[in-house]
Design a protein around this motif. Structure first.
Motif: not given
Length: 63
Positions: A6-12, A24-29, A58-63
């Motif tokens: 979760a932290q990796e995604i947040l900082q990516s 679908p959600i967006w991690i804010e913190r 969802n590892k099949n869908r990266k934008h």
């Protein structure tokens, strides 16, 4: 999902699709102590605090 991911995604710079209860959600913190994430729904902009373990990448869908 694990806290570390979760932290990796947040900082990516990449956009990674993450779901909470099939929504679908967006991690804010990420809160390490409570193992929760503060997220925003991409469907209706609702903000929620949710258990990180309930988030699914969802590892099949990266934008």
């Amino acid at each position: 999902m694990f806290i570390r991911r979760a932290q990796e995604i947040l900082q990516s710079n990449d956009i990674v699709e993450v779901l909470y209860k099939n929504e679908p959600i967006w991690i804010e913190r990420v809160d390490n102590k409570t193992e929760t994430a503060y997220v925003r729904s991409l469907n209706n902009d609702k903000r929620m605090e949710v258990p990180i373990l309930d988030l699914i990448e969802n590892k099949n869908r990266k934008h």
